[in-house]
Design an enzyme around this catalytic site. Structure first.
Site, short mmCIF file in Angstrom:
data_model
loop_
_atom_site.label_atom_id
_atom_site.label_comp_id
_atom_site.label_asym_id
_atom_site.label_seq_id
_atom_site.Cartn_x
_atom_site.Cartn_y
_atom_site.Cartn_z
N PRO A 1 194.95 41.92 79.30
CG PRO A 1 193.70 40.08 78.55
CD PRO A 1 193.75 41.10 79.65
N GLY B 1 192.26 43.38 75.45
CA GLY B 1 190.99 43.32 74.74
C GLY B 1 190.40 44.70 74.50
CE LYS B 2 187.32 46.45 79.80
NZ LYS B 2 187.87 45.13 80.21
CG ASP C 1 202.47 51.58 90.56
OD1 ASP C 1 201.23 51.70 90.41
OD2 ASP C 1 202.99 51.32 91.66
CB CYS D 1 185.49 42.39 86.37
SG CYS D 1 187.15 42.04 87.01
#
Length: 439
Positions: free
Chosen positions: A271, A273-274, A316, A387
């Protein structure tokens, strides 16, 4: 789309019965294969629930996911056959989770039982089962001392994870598996990233203190609030002074040591953040890529709040049709994975994943990495992020990638195990940093 049954319009949104009835449907949706956030989003889109009720429904649903192993074990002892329909099973999971957690959940047993029966009464799919709900929950309260030891004899009953997940952790982390499981069963903190363009960590902590909000520093730019709040109530959030981001995830952007003018790719960016963190560190020509055009909207919202800009691209990461052929100085590759390191934030993942997912996702990620490597300039750097806790997706992936491409591996944290203590508090992430040899 999941099946959603609207409960009686006479039900009060501030009642536990109302909240249990919709939480039950969310749990049923997870059992049917839906991710919990998506299930809740669809429920909230149809049910006219005010924000406080939505928060309660979400809290109950997430608690039920963290206690699903033991509550399923209890129901095997308390019910002659699996309760049907799925919403009824979900209701009993939710109510038993509140009863098992006791004072921590914040409801007395009488209220939970009474309101669970009322939740069945106001739900068209469950109204026939009021007596069943009452009998099962009252029996649990009477026989708790006998039932809990029996329900926790199995690994899922003890740890609230599938047996295969527990066994895999034992194999990968023989010294740490119990601590990892325990950390994953804790409610996650609200951790903020301070925007260094606007304030230092010390200045922001002082701002919070002035607002009467207790917090502490848990990373170079990470501040953890002692008590979670809606973002609208967090000082400076609307103005881009802080963003919500786990302390481990905040390590990504600085590892790429970006500088003004660099051409940077944030692959699998949503979304965002980085993406925002990279742009806070330097003035970059940044392209944010994601395969889902709808998810690019989340990135755009975050960047607008921060007052920053990037080129948003739907594409992609395994393909090159979206690339203009100009090499990147830095690439952040936050590749798809099982998300086994962030189960405290997404407790439904443990129940949705299958053993075979790891190999499939590791293959997908290797295809992405191989493709992105072609887009990196000589001497450029690529950061692999997952993650995941599974070595096949993290360290083994990094070793194989370096061998395939003769990539130089630079210092990076490697595997971070999830931890939840006063001093350190972060999810389980993996980092491997590579440099391309010069031309």
């Amino acid at each position: 789309m999941i099946h959603i049954s609207l409960i009686s319009p006479a039900a009060k949104a501030d009642s536990l019965a109302y909240q249990l009835a919709y939480a039950a449907q969310a749990v049923a949706a997870v059992r049917a294969g839906s991710a919990l956030p998506q299930a809740l989003a669809q429920i909230f889109a149809r049910a006219d629930a005010p924000p406080p009720a939505r928060g309660a429904i979400q809290d109950i649903s997430y608690r039920a996911m963290r206690r699903l192993g033991v509550t399923d074990g209890l129901l095997a002892l308390l019910a002659n056959k699996p309760p049907e329909p799925e919403a009824l099973l979900g209701l009993l999971n939710c109510a038993l989770a509140l009863l098992v957690d006791g004072e921590e959940a914040g409801y007395d047993p009488f209220t939970v039982v009474n309101q669970a029966v009322e939740a069945a009464a106001i739900s068209p799919d469950m109204s026939f089962a009021k007596g069943v709900v009452n009998a099962i929950l009252r029996r649990f309260e009477r026989e708790r001392a006998l039932l809990m030891p029996q329900a926790t004899k199995t690994p899922p009953g003890t740890w609230n994870y599938p047996t295969w997940w527990i066994d895999r952790l034992k194999g990968a982390y023989p010294e740490d598996w119990q601590r990892i499981l325990h950390a994953g069963n804790q409610a996650p903190p609200l951790t903020l990233r301070v925007n260094r363009r606007q304030a230092t960590v010390e200045q922001y902590l002082a701002t919070l203190a002035g607002a009467g909000m207790a917090a502490r520093q848990v990373g170079p730019t990470a501040v953890r609030l002692d008590k979670a709040l809606p973002v609208q109530q967090i000082p400076g959030f609307a103005d881009g002074m802080v963003s919500v981001q786990d302390a481990a995830a905040q390590l990504a952007a600085p590892l790429l040591d970006v500088a003004d003018g660099m051409r940077v790719l944030d692959a699998c960016a949503a979304p965002g953040g980085k993406t925002g963190h990279l742009l806070e560190l330097a003035d970059l020509e940044l392209q944010a890529l994601d395969h889902d055009p709808r998810r690019l909207g989340r990135i755009d919202e975050n960047l607008q709040r921060l007052g920053l800009r990037a080129e948003l691209t739907a594409g992609d990461a395994r393909q090159q049709q979206w690339w203009d052929g100009k090499p990147f100085d830095r690439i952040l590759a936050d590749v798809p994975c099982t998300a086994s390191g962030i189960v405290r934030r997404h407790p439904d993942i443990r129940w949705l994943r299958r053993k075979t997912d790891t190999a499939q996702l590791a293959t997908l990620s290797s295809q992405i990495l191989d493709n992105l490597w072609q887009m990196l300039r000589p001497d450029g750097k690529l950061l692999l992020v997952t993650c995941s806790l599974w070595p096949q997706e993290s360290e083994q992936q990094a070793i194989a990638f370096a061998q395939r491409h003769n990539a130089i591996r630079l210092p990076a944290p490697g595997q971070l195990l999830p931890t939840a203590s006063a001093e350190t508090d972060h999810d389980g992430l993996f980092y491997a940093l590579f440099q391309k040899t010069g031309a």
